[in-house]
Design a protein around this motif. Sequence first.
Motif, PDB file in Angstrom:
ATOM      1  N   LEU A  93      90.029  35.240  70.754  1.00  0.00           N
ATOM      2  CA  LEU A  93      89.836  35.477  72.189  1.00  0.00           C
ATOM      3  C   LEU A  93      90.464  34.397  73.063  1.00  0.00           C
ATOM      4  N   ARG A  94      90.735  33.223  72.508  1.00  0.00           N
ATOM      5  CA  ARG A  94      91.363  32.166  73.304  1.00  0.00           C
ATOM      6  C   ARG A  94      92.789  32.558  73.729  1.00  0.00           C
ATOM      7  N   HIS A  95      93.379  33.553  73.063  1.00  0.00           N
ATOM      8  CA  HIS A  95      94.734  33.998  73.405  1.00  0.00           C
ATOM      9  C   HIS A  95      94.751  35.204  74.345  1.00  0.00           C
ATOM     10  N   VAL A  96      93.584  35.655  74.791  1.00  0.00           N
ATOM     11  CA  VAL A  96      93.502  36.792  75.707  1.00  0.00           C
ATOM     12  C   VAL A  96      93.617  36.280  77.138  1.00  0.00           C
ATOM     13  N   TRP A 126      93.723  61.679  70.733  1.00  0.00           N
ATOM     14  CA  TRP A 126      92.543  62.423  71.157  1.00  0.00           C
ATOM     15  C   TRP A 126      91.588  61.567  71.982  1.00  0.00           C
ATOM     16  N   ILE A 127      91.932  60.289  72.195  1.00  0.00           N
ATOM     17  CA  ILE A 127      91.107  59.401  73.025  1.00  0.00           C
ATOM     18  C   ILE A 127      91.904  59.067  74.278  1.00  0.00           C
ATOM     19  N   GLY A 128      91.376  59.454  75.436  1.00  0.00           N
ATOM     20  CA  GLY A 128      92.110  59.302  76.684  1.00  0.00           C
ATOM     21  C   GLY A 128      92.247  57.867  77.166  1.00  0.00           C
ATOM     22  N   GLY A 129      91.197  57.095  77.090  1.00  0.00           N
ATOM     23  CA  GLY A 129      91.214  55.736  77.627  1.00  0.00           C
ATOM     24  C   GLY A 129      91.789  54.726  76.655  1.00  0.00           C
ATOM     25  N   ALA A 130      92.089  53.553  77.201  1.00  0.00           N
ATOM     26  CA  ALA A 130      92.613  52.453  76.389  1.00  0.00           C
ATOM     27  C   ALA A 130      92.400  51.145  77.143  1.00  0.00           C
ATOM     28  N   VAL A 131      92.708  50.057  76.464  1.00  0.00           N
ATOM     29  CA  VAL A 131      92.660  48.731  77.080  1.00  0.00           C
ATOM     30  C   VAL A 131      93.971  48.032  76.754  1.00  0.00           C
ATOM     31  N   GLN A 132      94.560  47.453  77.778  1.00  0.00           N
ATOM     32  CA  GLN A 132      95.737  46.604  77.583  1.00  0.00           C
ATOM     33  C   GLN A 132      95.238  45.165  77.538  1.00  0.00           C
ATOM     34  N   VAL A 133      95.517  44.497  76.433  1.00  0.00           N
ATOM     35  CA  VAL A 133      95.112  43.107  76.257  1.00  0.00           C
ATOM     36  C   VAL A 133      96.373  42.260  76.368  1.00  0.00           C
ATOM     37  N   VAL A 134      96.517  41.568  77.497  1.00  0.00           N
ATOM     38  CA  VAL A 134      97.682  40.716  77.736  1.00  0.00           C
ATOM     39  C   VAL A 134      97.440  39.378  77.045  1.00  0.00           C
ATOM     40  N   LEU A 135      98.445  38.930  76.287  1.00  0.00           N
ATOM     41  CA  LEU A 135      98.281  37.717  75.487  1.00  0.00           C
ATOM     42  C   LEU A 135      98.853  36.485  76.167  1.00  0.00           C
TER      43      LEU A 135
END
Length: 161
Positions: A93-96, A126-135
């Motif tokens: 998580l330190r790289h998020v 089949w899954i509409g949502g998502a998360v973009q995790v910027v590094l």
Amino acid sequence: MASSGTTATGGGAARPVPRHTERLSTPWWLWVPGLLVAAVLAAQVGLGAPGPRGWVAYLVVLPATGYGLWWLGRIRITVDEAELRVDDAVLPLRHVAQAIPLDAETKRELLGPSADPMAFVIQRPWIGGAVQVVLDDPADVTPYWVISSRHPEQLARALRR
């Protein structure tokens, strides 16, 4: 133990308490047509074999299709105090730098015309949502992760904590 963010396991080792966990399972409405197509395929293959040999196709095709549908829905997402785990990929998580919840249209744009070929993507159509995790990791050439999620707001919140 709750204040330290870990729980004891049977062997005495401590493991972090998840902030967020979900499984990208295959929905029931995908199983129905998948197994129907497999049954039709097995019927076509078994037509030429008389008697019990005609059933061999069913004994092979239907379990193989069931395994394939299960395999498509095996991905687990877990966020704990220290890391994000998506299947066997691990991100400390330190790289998020940012966690951005995406709706279906934004996800489609980010995976289509605006896609970065170096991005890490775990996507289920089949899954509409998502998360973009910027590094924010100078040693990593991956600019961001895109992860399908049925609860993108909750996943993004867990990553921001």
